[in-house]
Design a protein around this motif. Structure first.
Motif, PDB file in Angstrom:
ATOM      1  N   UNK A  54     -38.104  -7.894  16.579  1.00 16.34           N
ATOM      2  CA  UNK A  54     -37.776  -9.255  16.171  1.00 16.34           C
ATOM      3  C   UNK A  54     -38.978  -9.926  15.535  1.00 16.34           C
ATOM      4  N   UNK A  55     -39.211  -9.611  14.276  1.00 23.14           N
ATOM      5  CA  UNK A  55     -40.280 -10.294  13.552  1.00 23.14           C
ATOM      6  C   UNK A  55     -39.844 -11.706  13.214  1.00 23.14           C
ATOM      7  N   UNK A  56     -38.653 -11.825  12.681  1.00 21.64           N
ATOM      8  CA  UNK A  56     -38.091 -13.121  12.343  1.00 21.64           C
ATOM      9  C   UNK A  56     -36.618 -13.059  12.727  1.00 21.64           C
ATOM     10  N   UNK A  57     -36.240 -13.839  13.705  1.00 23.58           N
ATOM     11  CA  UNK A  57     -34.877 -13.754  14.241  1.00 23.58           C
ATOM     12  C   UNK A  57     -33.836 -14.097  13.194  1.00 23.58           C
ATOM     13  N   UNK A  58     -34.115 -15.094  12.353  1.00 27.67           N
ATOM     14  CA  UNK A  58     -33.142 -15.494  11.335  1.00 27.67           C
ATOM     15  C   UNK A  58     -33.029 -14.429  10.258  1.00 27.67           C
ATOM     16  N   UNK A  59     -34.150 -13.876   9.826  1.00 30.12           N
ATOM     17  CA  UNK A  59     -34.109 -12.842   8.792  1.00 30.12           C
ATOM     18  C   UNK A  59     -33.386 -11.605   9.300  1.00 30.12           C
ATOM     19  N   UNK A  60     -33.609 -11.228  10.550  1.00 32.12           N
ATOM     20  CA  UNK A  60     -32.934 -10.045  11.061  1.00 32.12           C
ATOM     21  C   UNK A  60     -31.445 -10.305  11.283  1.00 32.12           C
ATOM     22  N   UNK A  61     -31.078 -11.560  11.507  1.00 29.91           N
ATOM     23  CA  UNK A  61     -29.670 -11.892  11.674  1.00 29.91           C
ATOM     24  C   UNK A  61     -28.920 -11.769  10.350  1.00 29.91           C
TER      25      UNK A  61
ATOM     26  N   UNK B 271     -28.440 -15.776  -6.412  1.00 25.50           N
ATOM     27  CA  UNK B 271     -29.315 -16.848  -6.896  1.00 25.50           C
ATOM     28  C   UNK B 271     -28.796 -17.402  -8.221  1.00 25.50           C
ATOM     29  N   UNK B 272     -28.336 -16.546  -9.113  1.00 25.10           N
ATOM     30  CA  UNK B 272     -27.793 -17.015 -10.397  1.00 25.10           C
ATOM     31  C   UNK B 272     -26.553 -17.872 -10.169  1.00 25.10           C
ATOM     32  N   UNK B 273     -25.676 -17.448  -9.282  1.00 24.70           N
ATOM     33  CA  UNK B 273     -24.485 -18.246  -8.973  1.00 24.70           C
ATOM     34  C   UNK B 273     -24.874 -19.591  -8.376  1.00 24.70           C
ATOM     35  N   UNK B 274     -25.887 -19.613  -7.525  1.00 25.43           N
ATOM     36  CA  UNK B 274     -26.341 -20.861  -6.920  1.00 25.43           C
ATOM     37  C   UNK B 274     -26.967 -21.787  -7.954  1.00 25.43           C
ATOM     38  N   UNK B 275     -27.782 -21.245  -8.854  1.00 26.89           N
ATOM     39  CA  UNK B 275     -28.409 -22.064  -9.903  1.00 26.89           C
ATOM     40  C   UNK B 275     -27.352 -22.620 -10.849  1.00 26.89           C
ATOM     41  N   UNK B 276     -26.393 -21.794 -11.233  1.00 29.03           N
ATOM     42  CA  UNK B 276     -25.314 -22.285 -12.103  1.00 29.03           C
ATOM     43  C   UNK B 276     -24.463 -23.330 -11.384  1.00 29.03           C
ATOM     44  N   UNK B 277     -24.271 -23.171 -10.100  1.00 27.55           N
ATOM     45  CA  UNK B 277     -23.525 -24.159  -9.335  1.00 27.55           C
ATOM     46  C   UNK B 277     -24.236 -25.491  -9.277  1.00 27.55           C
TER      47      UNK B 277
ATOM     48  N   UNK C  30     -30.164 -10.393   7.210  1.00 30.94           N
ATOM     49  CA  UNK C  30     -30.394  -9.131   6.506  1.00 30.94           C
ATOM     50  C   UNK C  30     -30.250  -8.011   7.517  1.00 30.94           C
ATOM     51  N   UNK C  31     -29.035  -7.628   7.779  1.00 25.92           N
ATOM     52  CA  UNK C  31     -28.754  -6.747   8.905  1.00 25.92           C
ATOM     53  C   UNK C  31     -29.140  -5.295   8.669  1.00 25.92           C
ATOM     54  N   UNK C  32     -29.256  -4.857   7.429  1.00 27.05           N
ATOM     55  CA  UNK C  32     -29.547  -3.442   7.233  1.00 27.05           C
ATOM     56  C   UNK C  32     -31.008  -3.161   6.923  1.00 27.05           C
ATOM     57  N   UNK C  33     -31.804  -4.181   6.644  1.00 26.34           N
ATOM     58  CA  UNK C  33     -33.229  -3.998   6.423  1.00 26.34           C
ATOM     59  C   UNK C  33     -33.597  -3.349   5.108  1.00 26.34           C
ATOM     60  N   UNK C  34     -32.662  -3.194   4.198  1.00 27.76           N
ATOM     61  CA  UNK C  34     -32.923  -2.581   2.897  1.00 27.76           C
ATOM     62  C   UNK C  34     -32.932  -3.661   1.821  1.00 27.76           C
ATOM     63  N   UNK C  35     -33.694  -3.472   0.756  1.00 26.29           N
ATOM     64  CA  UNK C  35     -33.669  -4.451  -0.339  1.00 26.29           C
ATOM     65  C   UNK C  35     -32.402  -4.294  -1.190  1.00 26.29           C
TER      66      UNK C  35
ATOM     67  N   UNK D  70     -23.570  -6.889   0.489  1.00 22.47           N
ATOM     68  CA  UNK D  70     -23.662  -5.976   1.613  1.00 22.47           C
ATOM     69  C   UNK D  70     -23.952  -6.722   2.906  1.00 22.47           C
ATOM     70  N   UNK D  71     -24.820  -7.716   2.869  1.00 25.51           N
ATOM     71  CA  UNK D  71     -25.260  -8.385   4.090  1.00 25.51           C
ATOM     72  C   UNK D  71     -24.725  -9.811   4.162  1.00 25.51           C
ATOM     73  N   UNK D  72     -24.829 -10.373   5.341  1.00 28.96           N
ATOM     74  CA  UNK D  72     -24.385 -11.749   5.565  1.00 28.96           C
ATOM     75  C   UNK D  72     -25.232 -12.726   4.770  1.00 28.96           C
ATOM     76  N   UNK D  73     -26.526 -12.467   4.654  1.00 33.35           N
ATOM     77  CA  UNK D  73     -27.414 -13.344   3.893  1.00 33.35           C
ATOM     78  C   UNK D  73     -26.973 -13.442   2.436  1.00 33.35           C
ATOM     79  N   UNK D  74     -26.629 -12.323   1.843  1.00 32.23           N
ATOM     80  CA  UNK D  74     -26.166 -12.320   0.458  1.00 32.23           C
ATOM     81  C   UNK D  74     -24.857 -13.098   0.330  1.00 32.23           C
ATOM     82  N   UNK D  75     -23.956 -12.883   1.249  1.00 33.63           N
ATOM     83  CA  UNK D  75     -22.668 -13.576   1.188  1.00 33.63           C
ATOM     84  C   UNK D  75     -22.833 -15.074   1.378  1.00 33.63           C
TER      85      UNK D  75
END
Length: 111
Positions: free
Chosen positions: A12-19, A35-41, A21-26, A76-81
């Motif tokens: 548990x380096x960072x609890x929020x990041x591990x929550x 990010x593009x969708x967020x900026x356009x929004x 980014x569940x797979x640990x891969x880039x 793939x991950x919750x963070x991305x979604x």
């Protein structure tokens, strides 16, 4: 003889990041689409505040919705979604307000 089962959770380096980014891969493509969708929004929402920027608002919102939809499809991950959903929501609100103020082609096409 019974063996003791060991559960070795991820460090548990960072609890929020591990929550989120569940797979640990880039995932650079998925992160970029979010990010593009967020900026356009955000652009669509800001432009929706002005009646004369309905073209920018509606087109930025439409492109943000489409990019966000593809980003959601390949995420793939919750963070991305999470980022993609924020972008889609902001894009949709900006798109709908831009459509109410004149739409995608309002005033451009004579008719």
């Amino acid at each position: 003889m019974a063996q003791a089962a060991r559960h070795n959770p991820a460090p548990r380096h960072n609890a929020v990041a591990s929550l989120f980014a569940s797979d640990g891969k880039p995932h650079p493509l998925e992160d970029s689409l979010g990010v593009v969708a967020l900026v356009l929004g955000v652009l669509a929402l800001v432009a929706a505040g002005f009646n004369n920027l309905h073209l920018l608002s509606s087109w930025a919102g439409l492109v943000g919705i489409l990019i966000g939809a593809y980003g959601m499809f390949i995420s793939v991950t919750t963070r991305e979604r999470f980022i993609v959903i924020l972008g889609i929501g902001a894009s949709a609100v900006g798109f709908y307000i831009g459509m109410a103020h004149g739409g995608l082609f309002g005033g451009v096409l004579g008719g």
